[in-house]
Design a protein around this motif. Sequence first.
Motif, PDB file in Angstrom:
ATOM      1  N   PHE A 294       0.841  -1.190   0.000  1.00 48.68           N
ATOM      2  CA  PHE A 294       0.000   0.000   0.000  1.00 48.68           C
ATOM      3  C   PHE A 294       0.879   1.243   0.000  1.00 48.68           C
ATOM      4  O   PHE A 294       2.001   1.234   0.512  1.00 48.68           O
ATOM      5  CB  PHE A 294      -0.905   0.037   1.221  1.00 48.68           C
ATOM      6  N   GLU A 298      -3.102   5.955  -0.280  1.00 49.84           N
ATOM      7  CA  GLU A 298      -4.227   5.030  -0.367  1.00 49.84           C
ATOM      8  C   GLU A 298      -4.856   4.801   1.004  1.00 49.84           C
ATOM      9  O   GLU A 298      -6.056   4.549   1.113  1.00 49.84           O
ATOM     10  CB  GLU A 298      -3.762   3.691  -0.948  1.00 49.84           C
ATOM     11  N   ILE A 299      -4.048   4.893   2.037  1.00 53.84           N
ATOM     12  CA  ILE A 299      -4.543   4.636   3.399  1.00 53.84           C
ATOM     13  C   ILE A 299      -5.138   5.901   4.008  1.00 53.84           C
ATOM     14  O   ILE A 299      -6.231   5.882   4.574  1.00 53.84           O
ATOM     15  CB  ILE A 299      -3.396   4.104   4.287  1.00 53.84           C
ATOM     16  N   LYS A 314      -7.190  -1.572   6.304  1.00 53.95           N
ATOM     17  CA  LYS A 314      -7.387  -2.339   5.069  1.00 53.95           C
ATOM     18  C   LYS A 314      -8.865  -2.451   4.721  1.00 53.95           C
ATOM     19  O   LYS A 314      -9.271  -2.262   3.570  1.00 53.95           O
ATOM     20  CB  LYS A 314      -6.774  -3.724   5.234  1.00 53.95           C
ATOM     21  N   SER A 316     -11.135  -0.374   5.762  1.00 51.82           N
ATOM     22  CA  SER A 316     -11.556   0.989   5.454  1.00 51.82           C
ATOM     23  C   SER A 316     -11.276   1.329   3.993  1.00 51.82           C
ATOM     24  O   SER A 316     -12.113   1.918   3.299  1.00 51.82           O
ATOM     25  CB  SER A 316     -10.829   1.970   6.380  1.00 51.82           C
ATOM     26  N   TRP A 317     -10.092   0.960   3.504  1.00 52.85           N
ATOM     27  CA  TRP A 317      -9.750   1.209   2.095  1.00 52.85           C
ATOM     28  C   TRP A 317     -10.705   0.447   1.171  1.00 52.85           C
ATOM     29  O   TRP A 317     -11.186   0.988   0.173  1.00 52.85           O
ATOM     30  CB  TRP A 317      -8.311   0.796   1.813  1.00 52.85           C
ATOM     31  N   ARG A 320     -14.057   2.064   0.862  1.00 56.23           N
ATOM     32  CA  ARG A 320     -14.014   3.311   0.092  1.00 56.23           C
ATOM     33  C   ARG A 320     -13.810   3.078  -1.402  1.00 56.23           C
ATOM     34  O   ARG A 320     -14.017   3.985  -2.198  1.00 56.23           O
ATOM     35  CB  ARG A 320     -12.894   4.225   0.624  1.00 56.23           C
ATOM     36  N   HIS A 321     -13.403   1.852  -1.756  1.00 57.32           N
ATOM     37  CA  HIS A 321     -13.127   1.533  -3.161  1.00 57.32           C
ATOM     38  C   HIS A 321     -13.821   0.232  -3.580  1.00 57.32           C
ATOM     39  O   HIS A 321     -13.167  -0.750  -3.946  1.00 57.32           O
ATOM     40  CB  HIS A 321     -11.618   1.417  -3.393  1.00 57.32           C
ATOM     41  N   ARG A 339      -5.069  -7.184  -1.056  1.00 53.69           N
ATOM     42  CA  ARG A 339      -5.950  -6.053  -0.767  1.00 53.69           C
ATOM     43  C   ARG A 339      -7.328  -6.493  -0.281  1.00 53.69           C
ATOM     44  O   ARG A 339      -8.154  -5.658   0.078  1.00 53.69           O
ATOM     45  CB  ARG A 339      -6.095  -5.173  -2.004  1.00 53.69           C
TER      46      ARG A 339
END
Length: 421
Positions: A294, A298-299, A314, A316-317, A320-321, A339
């Motif tokens: 990462f 990105e974080i 992780k 949370s990312w 969001r995506h 991921r």
Amino acid sequence: MNENVLEKLKVLAESAKYDVSCASSGTVRSNKSGTIGSTAGGMGICHSFSEDGRCISLLKIMLTNYCIYDCAYCINRRSNDIRRATFSVSELVDLTIEFYRRNYIEGLFLSSGVVRNPDYTMERLVRVVKDLRQIHRFNGYIHLKSIPGASRELVTEAGLYADRLSVNVEIPNEAGLKHLAPEKDFQSVFLPMKYIQQGVLENKEERQKFRHAPRFAPAGQSTQVIVGATPDSDKDILKLSSALYQRPTLKRVYYSGYISVNEYDKRLPALKQPPLVRENRLYQADWLLRFYQFKVDEIVNDAFPHLDLEIDPKLSWALRHPEFFPVDINRADYEMLLRVPGIGVKSAKLILSSRRFSRLGIYQLKKIGVVLKKAQYFITCHELPTRTVNELKPENVRALLIPKPRKKIDVNQLTLQFLDE
């Protein structure tokens, strides 16, 4: 052990407890004929870990808690009225050897307040580790805190005897450091870090030419950042960590939740308890930077400068995506598997090796060790009926995965219910 040394031990062990940057060694120094100690095995006073994951017990101590600096966040600051003590070099050497012979410890974590000037203090620290190695033939793990502002010659000499050297950054930006510790600056911190890096790299080249050249700080260096003493965001802290990790010899950045030890100083925030959850999230984010490929942006970024305290970085990312999901377990590459929430480095490697022989389903993923409670919303695979994050929507998946608070048991109510029955 005489009463005077025992009293000093109580004072200086207490003063050393706020430094958390001694939790991992990552070096091998096996027992040899004619020496005592080893970096492998043991458990006790302060825990570190050998390269193979075994626990090592360390004597975590300060040479002295006298200090010429008046850092607002430090319990040992000059203006504090606390019990002070100083070990002589011989006392500390004898104490370490005696603790080893009693099987209390396998190594030493040594730091110090700064007395007179950085070079005077650093010279005494070097004498301790030098005497341990050369006079007593001590072969156990030694982690030595380098003093900010110490000369290159002393830092270089320290690296010949210590397994790991470290210099604490403490505050993640120089303006904050100047505000809370006016006598310090980033140059005094980063110069010793540079000396350590140069020593390690030069030693690496030397050992390629001369097989038996002595090793220089074989476990590299580490540092510590205090979290919560200044208004720096998680983005600021992780940006600093990412920059430090670009240095080839830095092994770990440790995060220490600010403990309010000097409540009278108005420059410091009034915290009722240390930000332990935030500290934990920073360690998780740090892990993503080092092992999960990462990037900091990105974080955390300008839109999300702070880590989510309710869920791990992780997850949370991923929420969001949602456009990157679901991931096909039987086709995705290694980088994409990493991921997926619930899939770690070991699980991702096992998935890659296992799917060469057959298509993977729920049973196989459970056997591999995938945390399906999280992963099920972000993957597709053979015989996996669960709806994905795009079907359920990220906010609903988040609600499902946030730990539910435990209900407090009303003892009186239970007693009445028992009597009714």
